[in-house]
Scaffold this active site. Structure first.
Site, PDB file in Angstrom:
ATOM      1  N   SER A 109     154.583  10.372  70.647  1.00  0.00           N
ATOM      2  CA  SER A 109     154.381   9.350  70.671  1.00  0.00           C
ATOM      3  C   SER A 109     155.204   8.579  71.472  1.00  0.00           C
ATOM      4  O   SER A 109     155.276   7.484  71.788  1.00  0.00           O
ATOM      5  CB  SER A 109     154.781   8.524  69.167  1.00  0.00           C
ATOM      6  OG  SER A 109     156.124   9.512  68.804  1.00  0.00           O
ATOM      7  N   HIS A 130     147.607  10.881  70.713  1.00  0.00           N
ATOM      8  CA  HIS A 130     148.116  10.233  69.819  1.00  0.00           C
ATOM      9  C   HIS A 130     147.082   9.768  68.984  1.00  0.00           C
ATOM     10  O   HIS A 130     147.159   8.872  69.164  1.00  0.00           O
ATOM     11  CB  HIS A 130     148.832   9.414  70.606  1.00  0.00           C
ATOM     12  CG  HIS A 130     150.212   8.754  69.706  1.00  0.00           C
ATOM     13  ND1 HIS A 130     150.276   7.719  70.074  1.00  0.00           N
ATOM     14  CD2 HIS A 130     150.817   8.847  68.568  1.00  0.00           C
ATOM     15  CE1 HIS A 130     151.271   7.081  69.421  1.00  0.00           C
ATOM     16  NE2 HIS A 130     151.505   8.272  68.568  1.00  0.00           N
ATOM     17  N   GLU A 142     144.835   7.546  70.370  1.00  0.00           N
ATOM     18  CA  GLU A 142     145.442   7.029  71.773  1.00  0.00           C
ATOM     19  C   GLU A 142     145.270   8.028  72.559  1.00  0.00           C
ATOM     20  O   GLU A 142     146.243   9.214  72.609  1.00  0.00           O
ATOM     21  CB  GLU A 142     146.950   5.659  71.740  1.00  0.00           C
ATOM     22  CG  GLU A 142     147.224   5.190  72.549  1.00  0.00           C
ATOM     23  CD  GLU A 142     148.830   4.760  72.862  1.00  0.00           C
ATOM     24  OE1 GLU A 142     149.507   5.865  71.703  1.00  0.00           O
ATOM     25  OE2 GLU A 142     148.868   3.237  73.024  1.00  0.00           O
ATOM     26  N   ASN A 180     153.014   2.077  70.700  1.00  0.00           N
ATOM     27  CA  ASN A 180     154.373   1.983  70.558  1.00  0.00           C
ATOM     28  C   ASN A 180     155.620   0.667  71.362  1.00  0.00           C
ATOM     29  O   ASN A 180     156.137   0.693  70.764  1.00  0.00           O
ATOM     30  CB  ASN A 180     155.841   3.108  70.977  1.00  0.00           C
ATOM     31  CG  ASN A 180     154.999   3.991  68.994  1.00  0.00           C
ATOM     32  OD1 ASN A 180     155.085   3.441  68.144  1.00  0.00           O
ATOM     33  ND2 ASN A 180     154.958   5.040  69.023  1.00  0.00           N
TER      34      ASN A 180
END
Ligand code: CAA
Length: 272
Positions: A109, A130, A142, A180
């Site tokens: 991540s 991801h 992702e 993130n």
């Protein structure tokens, strides 16, 4: 590429979920985790999740084999601990053991895919894939292109995500990627609001749930992700982007020091 046989390394929340969606798509999965009992716990979680989804539990689990070491496969998806040196060590071994045509993907991540790619002799076939927790439910993947990732590799992984019933979003390798970089400052700010006594946890989460139609508030979500993981990702953003706005909230750090890691430890912002 069809990726008929996928090696998943790491059988925790993420790796188990990834193994499940790949097996559910009809592919063969080899699942490896060196920690004692991890694969068994992963398989148990898969059984529960497949039951909830009304899927054919036995047929799907029959496509998942437990392996004691890395094995040859068309694709590796790595979902081990968020530690750059451990990931690099795994990618070096996978590079030695997997066929040279295989793609090596990481579910990280926050760790730079470009650095992971650089330790292999096939950097053009290394990529970030991801997934989001809970993996069987959330549709986003992702897809993170390292500086070295080839167009063919990216196209193959985008197609695989679609074949798994997911929606891929392509991004470049930059600290925290996109997911993130947006999510963690949101969680961090919620922790500041709590630390400064602006509101109680329930009120903060209610505001996000009912005011922004989020399925969970930021503090409940932080507990789901793990507060240690949230701090680690904030540190990657802070160090990588060099902007003080990404410094982890002291309250988050303090909870981690106290062992209040969220759901997995029984207590975080809430008690479980
Ligand atoms: N497997 C299968 N099904 C599951 C499941 C699982 N692990 N977890 C939940 N479900 C199902 C439930 O059975 C339920 O199905 P029905 O609607 O058919 O009954 C449905 O999903 C909804 O679940 P619940 O009714 O229990 O509760 P909910 O509506 O609150 O949904 C949730 C639960 C899916 C977790 C939802 O709250 C949610 O989407 N939360 C946000 C999660 C999120 O933001 N995740 C991203 C985290 S960030 C990350 O993963 C990456 C990172 O880099 C940190």
């Amino acid at each position: 590429m069809k990726f008929e046989h996928v090696l998943v390394v790491g059988a925790g929340q993420m790796g188990g979920g990834i193994a499940q969606v790949i097996a559910a798509s009809g592919r063969r999965v080899s699942l490896h985790d060196p920690y004692p009992g991890a694969v068994e716990r992963g398989l148990e979680a898969m059984r529960k999740s497949l039951t909830k989804l009304g899927a054919d539990v036995e047929e799907t689990l029959a496509r998942v084999e437990r392996v004691d070491d890395l094995v040859e496969a068309d694709l590796l998806i790595e979902a081990i601990v968020e530690d750059q040196s451990e990931k690099e060590a795994l990618f070096r071994r996978a590079d030695d053991l997997l066929p040279e045509t295989a793609i090596l993907a990481s579910n990280t991540s926050s760790i730079p895919i470009t650095s992971i790619a650089a330790v292999t002799r096939r950097p053009e076939r290394v990529i970030g894939m991801h997934f989001f927790n809970p993996v069987p439910v959330l549709r986003l993947v992702e897809v993170i292109r390292a500086v070295q990732t080839s167009d063919d590799t990216a196209a193959a992984i985008v197609q695989l995500a679609r074949d798994l019933g997911k929606e891929p979003a392509e991004v470049r390798d930059f600290p925290g990627f996109v997911s993130n970089r947006i999510l963690m400052p949101f969680i961090n700010e919620a922790a500041y609001a709590l630390m400064e006594g602006v509101a109680e946890p329930e009120a903060i989460d209610t505001i996000a749930k009912l005011g922004f139609a989020h399925p969970m508030g930021p503090l409940a979500l932080a507990d789901l992700i793990g507060l240690d993981t949230c701090v680690a990702i904030m540190e990657v953003l802070h160090n990588g982007l060099g902007n003080p706005k990404y410094a982890p909230c002291p309250l988050l750090r303090q909870y981690v020091q106290a062992g209040r890691l969220g759901r997995k430890s029984g207590r975080g912002f809430y008690a479980y």
